[in-house]
Structure formats: structure tokens, C-alpha cells
Design a protein around this motif. Structure first.
Motif, PDB file in Angstrom:
ATOM      1  N   ILE A 183      46.497  47.398  44.409  1.00  0.00           N
ATOM      2  CA  ILE A 183      45.209  46.889  44.892  1.00  0.00           C
ATOM      3  C   ILE A 183      44.127  47.048  43.817  1.00  0.00           C
ATOM      4  O   ILE A 183      43.340  46.133  43.550  1.00  0.00           O
ATOM      5  CB  ILE A 183      44.807  47.616  46.194  1.00  0.00           C
ATOM      6  N   ARG A 184      44.107  48.202  43.154  1.00  0.00           N
ATOM      7  CA  ARG A 184      43.065  48.445  42.139  1.00  0.00           C
ATOM      8  C   ARG A 184      43.223  47.516  40.945  1.00  0.00           C
ATOM      9  O   ARG A 184      42.239  46.967  40.441  1.00  0.00           O
ATOM     10  CB  ARG A 184      43.121  49.905  41.685  1.00  0.00           C
ATOM     11  N   ALA A 185      44.454  47.319  40.500  1.00  0.00           N
ATOM     12  CA  ALA A 185      44.688  46.415  39.359  1.00  0.00           C
ATOM     13  C   ALA A 185      44.277  44.989  39.736  1.00  0.00           C
ATOM     14  O   ALA A 185      43.655  44.268  38.949  1.00  0.00           O
ATOM     15  CB  ALA A 185      46.162  46.460  38.959  1.00  0.00           C
ATOM     16  N   LEU A 186      44.578  44.627  40.982  1.00  0.00           N
ATOM     17  CA  LEU A 186      44.242  43.292  41.453  1.00  0.00           C
ATOM     18  C   LEU A 186      42.721  43.096  41.499  1.00  0.00           C
ATOM     19  O   LEU A 186      42.192  42.057  41.082  1.00  0.00           O
ATOM     20  CB  LEU A 186      44.859  43.103  42.845  1.00  0.00           C
ATOM     21  N   LEU A 187      42.010  44.111  42.001  1.00  0.00           N
ATOM     22  CA  LEU A 187      40.554  44.022  42.084  1.00  0.00           C
ATOM     23  C   LEU A 187      39.946  43.862  40.683  1.00  0.00           C
ATOM     24  O   LEU A 187      39.022  43.073  40.486  1.00  0.00           O
ATOM     25  CB  LEU A 187      39.979  45.261  42.783  1.00  0.00           C
ATOM     26  N   GLU A 188      40.473  44.618  39.715  1.00  0.00           N
ATOM     27  CA  GLU A 188      39.984  44.499  38.342  1.00  0.00           C
ATOM     28  C   GLU A 188      40.171  43.073  37.841  1.00  0.00           C
ATOM     29  O   GLU A 188      39.281  42.475  37.262  1.00  0.00           O
ATOM     30  CB  GLU A 188      40.740  45.468  37.423  1.00  0.00           C
ATOM     31  N   GLU A 189      41.362  42.549  38.101  1.00  0.00           N
ATOM     32  CA  GLU A 189      41.715  41.208  37.630  1.00  0.00           C
ATOM     33  C   GLU A 189      40.822  40.141  38.261  1.00  0.00           C
ATOM     34  O   GLU A 189      40.438  39.175  37.628  1.00  0.00           O
ATOM     35  CB  GLU A 189      43.187  40.974  37.995  1.00  0.00           C
ATOM     36  N   ARG A 190      40.484  40.338  39.540  1.00  0.00           N
ATOM     37  CA  ARG A 190      39.746  39.312  40.267  1.00  0.00           C
ATOM     38  C   ARG A 190      38.227  39.445  40.126  1.00  0.00           C
ATOM     39  O   ARG A 190      37.483  38.580  40.566  1.00  0.00           O
ATOM     40  CB  ARG A 190      40.141  39.354  41.756  1.00  0.00           C
ATOM     41  N   ARG A 191      37.762  40.549  39.554  1.00  0.00           N
ATOM     42  CA  ARG A 191      36.326  40.811  39.493  1.00  0.00           C
ATOM     43  C   ARG A 191      35.579  39.659  38.816  1.00  0.00           C
ATOM     44  O   ARG A 191      34.490  39.279  39.241  1.00  0.00           O
ATOM     45  CB  ARG A 191      36.062  42.132  38.771  1.00  0.00           C
TER      46      ARG A 191
END
Lengths: 64, 425
Positions: B217-225
Motif C-alpha cells: 500500500i505504501r509503495a503504491l501511494l508513493e507511486e500514485r502521489r
């Protein structure tokens, strides 16, 4: 008959918009919008169904 | 007949300490033919005694009106999260989903922020705190939003149809059709890019640790920011009222919730139609009828034997029964969805022409399924595509036609393998 909605209570399940789209809509956040505050006939029937289905009891249909 | 509070108290004191009279959820039912015990319980009262795993003696609501009353009454809380005694509940949930939504205890080895996220579970919150988090995600689940997803969902399903058509003669409708349709829609609405679909399935459909999920989830949030889209993640990142911990907790819940249950419903609706050929022909001759029939699929094939139990925070009187503060009440969608007092004659009958709106298949009240409008589109399009794409489809075998242990401590039916032959050739 008069329809009243409590936007504070609404949880955005969308049942009203599904069964009575001429009386209710949802705003961009999913919260209920009242399109027709006064209803008769088929619209009244639909509004009553929406009031029964509303999971948050946020819709009231009454004589005044 | 209404059960009086005295009767309930008597019944409960009679069962206390006697394992032979303990009430547990019945094991002799299947999704489309639930245990006859539910009908007996409905006859006995709006609420009947039920034992919980922690030794608590509580109640189960079996009648439609009682179920609706409990689910919309703010005097009931989601805490403590007690689970009823059920038949041979599996030690470990087989997959993520409903059970993971309410952590009875925090999984070990979670970092501190993830522990905080885990505690902010929508399904364990009440009141204003719940309302703030739920409203943060309602925007992507409106009727209009669900309609706007229809073309994408239809195209994706056409791809899945083509894939199973070309694969083999006999396919497992759950694993090869329903599950990918549900998981792909989940990714699309939440905002998990297609190239991460395989990772998502590995972490959220197959077993994995809670820490692995938070890392994803955290990696995804970084990617989508810096990569906004028309999805839940974008809304969460743009919401100034949410903390990072709240965003991660919401995503952890949303990535599991509803995904298994939509796949379950597509599989179970298929089994219902394949075992009721006249109903299947009715829909095939008029596919517009699938839209209202989705409500009947939900009513007759409800996944939840009981929902997460609610606990009275004060003494509550419902239908003449006094429920004492501290008493946990399990509510049974399966029982409510077949209550003849609400549904009239033949509630046990699967009838795609029935007006089944008002079923408890999506739950009810402020914790009712947030994704239900999207789910309706998915189930409708998946079933329509099967009817139109495979005129000769036939059932080979379905595990769910025999009783099985419930899939989670919360007591849900499992879809199981649904083997079908796609063509007669």
C-alpha cells in the motif's frame, strides 16, 4: 406528500437514487440530493420505497 | 409470536454450562439451501440464544424486521468484535477478506504506523469517527460513478470471456472467471495500475502477512502521489482531513472487503441458474431481466450466514424483546432473506422475477456495503456475458452444493470450485 432528507445521516449507499432516480440523486461525494420535495402517484410510491430501503433512515415521506 | 424477554432469559440460563444445549450456527446448509434450523429459529422468536467463541451467551436475530432494527440502531456498537460459535470454523482464514476486516488481535511483527492503521478499521468504528472515514470514500461508489464504470467493466469481462473460451473445455467459474473479474474491477476502482494486478492478487487474494500488505500500500501511494486518476486513491491523497495512517488503514480494508464476496456472488448466481434451467432460459430470452435478477441472486445466495455481531451499549427493546447492555447480537442475512413474514409465500424458492430489493445481502445500516452499486454492475455484466456467450453451458460439479465449513470466523459460505462445460462439442 412531502419528502425530507437528512444529509447529515446519509451514508451514500445510493439505494434512493437506484429505485427513485426522479426524486433523489447523489452529489459528487455520494450524499443524497433531493430533486422533488413534493411527490404524488408513481413518484410517491418510489419515494416510499426509497425511504424503506435507506440504510441510514435519512428519508422521510409525510403529509407535511 | 414474539419472544418475551423472560423467555429469552430462561432459554439462556437453561443453556448455561451445558454443552449439549449450547446454540451454535448450523452446519448442515449450503448457500442456496441454508440449514432448516434458520426457519425453526425464526418460528421461535425474533431473537434466539447463540453462543459466542469467547464464552459469551448472546443472541442471533433471525427475522427480517429484527435484523433491520438492529442494523440501523445506533445503540448497538461494532465493539467488542465477538464471533459466534459455528461449525468447524477453520483455524486460519483461507484468504483475505471479511475476516481480515476485523482484526480480533493485531497481527504480530507489524510496524507501529501499520498497527495504528489496523486499529482504525471502519468496521470496528461507530459514530462520528466512522462517518468521517466512510465519507472519505463514498464519492467513488455512487450510482453515477458505478454507471460510468460500465463500459470498462463490460470490455474487461469480454476479455475474460474470450480467455476462458480459448482455454479448455471445462473451467472453474469461480477461479477462472468470477475471481479475476472481481479483482480487476477492485484494482480499477481503487486505482491499482494494471501492471500491479499480479502483485495485488498475490498479496490480497493469496495468503500473505499484514506487513506485506502495508508495504504494498505504501509503495503504491508513493507511486500514485504524482499520478492522479479517477479512483479512490486519488481522492484519499487529495483529502486534507485524512492522515497517512487513516489513508493506509482505509486502503487495507478496501483492498480486501467485497472482492471475495463479489466473486462469490458471481459463482453462486451461476450455480443457481445452472441448477434452475427454466430460470436461466427466462433470463436468456430477456437479458434485461438480469438487472432486477441481481437482487434475487443477492437474496437467495447471500454469502453471510451472520454479519459481524453488534453489541448493545444500553438496554434496548426491539419487538418486545429486551436486549441487555453488553449483549452481543449476531444478525443473519441468510435467515432474514428467507423470512416469509417479509417475503411472502415461498421465500425458499429462487425466482428471478421476484422484486427482491430490500434484501440484506449487502448488509444494512451505516456499515452496509459501500461498493454495492459497483458490485451490482459487475454481477449483472458477468452473468449477462455468460448467458449470451455460452448458450450450451452446463454444470459439471459445484463444491457449494454440499455443506462445507464456513470460510471465516464471521461465518460466510465459500463459493468453492464451480466446474462447467462451456460447449456441448
Amino acid at each position: 406528500m412531502v419528502v425530507v432528507v437528512q444529509r447529515d445521516a446519509c451514508v451514500g449507499a445510493g439505494q434512493c437514487t437506484l429505485v427513485a432516480p426522479d426524486v433523489f440523486d447523489q452529489d459528487d461525494d455520494g450524499i443524497v440530493l433531493l430533486l422533488e420535495p413534493e411527490v404524488e402517484g408513481a413518484l410517491l410510491e418510489a419515494a416510499n420505497k426509497a425511504a424503506r430501503l435507506c440504510p441510514a433512515r435519512a428519508i422521510a415521506v409525510s403529509a407535511q | 409470536m414474539t419472544t418475551s424477554s423472560t423467555e429469552i432469559e430462561n432459554a439462556m440460563s437453561n443453556t448455561a454450562g451445558c454443552p449439549f444445549h449450547a446454540r451454535s450456527l448450523p452446519s448442515d446448509g449450503t448457500p442456496l439451501a441454508p440449514s432448516p434450523r434458520f426457519a425453526e429459529w425464526r418460528e421461535q422468536g425474533a431473537f434466539v440464544p447463540l453462543d459466542f467463541q469467547d464464552g459469551h451467551e448472546g443472541l442471533v436475530a433471525t427475522r427480517y424486521d429484527a435484523v433491520v432494527s438492529v442494523l440501523q440502531d445506533p445503540r448497538f456498537s461494532m465493539l467488542p468484535a465477538r464471533m459466534p460459535v459455528g461449525p468447524a470454523t477453520l483455524d486460519e482464514p483461507k484468504s483475505e477478506g471479511a475476516a481480515a476486516a476485523v482484526p480480533l488481535e493485531l497481527p504480530g511483527d507489524l510496524d507501529e504506523a501499520a498497527q495504528a492503521s489496523e486499529l482504525l478499521n471502519l468496521l470496528t468504528l461507530d459514530g462520528a469517527e466512522h462517518s468521517k472515514l466512510r465519507r472519505a470514500v463514498t464519492a467513488r461508489f455512487t450510482v453515477r460513478q458505478a454507471r460510468s464504470r460500465e463500459p470498462w467493466i463490460r470490455d474487461m469481462i469480454a476479455g475474460e470471456v474470450a480467455r476462458i473460451r480459448g482455454s479448455k473445455d471445462v473451467v472453474d467459474l469461480w477461479h477462472d472467471y468470477a475471481m479475476p473479474i472481481s479483482a480487476r474491477t477492485h484494482c480499477h476502482v481503487i486505482g491499482i495500475p494494471p501492471q500491479k494486478y499480479e502483485d495485488f492478487v498475490e498479496l490480497f487474494v493469496e495468503p500473505s502477512t499484514a506487513q506485506q500488505k502495508y508495504d504494498f500500500i505504501r509503495a503504491l501511494l508513493e507511486e500514485r502521489r504524482n499520478d492522479p486518476g479517477e479512483d479512490v486513491i486519488t481522492d484519499l491523497l487529495n483529502n486534507p482531513e485524512l492522515t497517512q495512517i487513516e489513508i493506509e488503514g482505509l486502503l487495507r480494508l478496501l483492498m480486501g472487503a467485497g472482492r471475495d464476496s463479489v466473486a462469490y456472488l458471481i459463482a453462486t448466481a451461476s450455480v443457481a441458474l445452472l441448477t434452475h434451467p427454466e430460470q436461466m432460459e427466462l433470463l436468456r430470452s430477456d437479458v434485461e431481466g438480469v438487472r432486477p435478477a441481481v437482487e434475487e441472486f443477492m437474496r437467495a445466495g447471500s454469502m453471510f450466514v451472520t454479519l459481524f455481531a453488534r453489541t448493545a451499549t444500553e438496554d434496548v427493546e426491539i419487538e418486545g424483546t429486551i436486549i441487555r447492555a453488553g449483549t452481543s447480537v449476531a444478525v443473519s442475512p441468510v435467515a432474514a432473506n428467507r423470512d416469509p413474514a417479509h417475503w411472502g409465500e415461498n421465500p425458499e424458492q429462487f425466482d428471478v422475477t421476484r422484486d427482491a430489493f430490500g434484501h440484506i445481502g449487502f448488509g444494512y445500516g451505516i456499515h452496509g456495503c459501500i461498493g454495492q452499486q459497483v458490485a451490482r454492475v459487475e454481477i449483472r455484466e458477468a452473468i449477462t456475458a455468460l448467458l449470451e456467450g455460452f448458450p450450451d453451458i452446463s454444470l459439471v460439479s459445484a463444491e457449494q452444493l454440499e455443506p462445507h465449513p464456513f470460510a471465516h470466523p464471521v461465518a460466510v459460505y465459500e463459493a468453492g470450485e464451480v466446474l462447467v462445460r462451456l460447449t456441448t462439442a
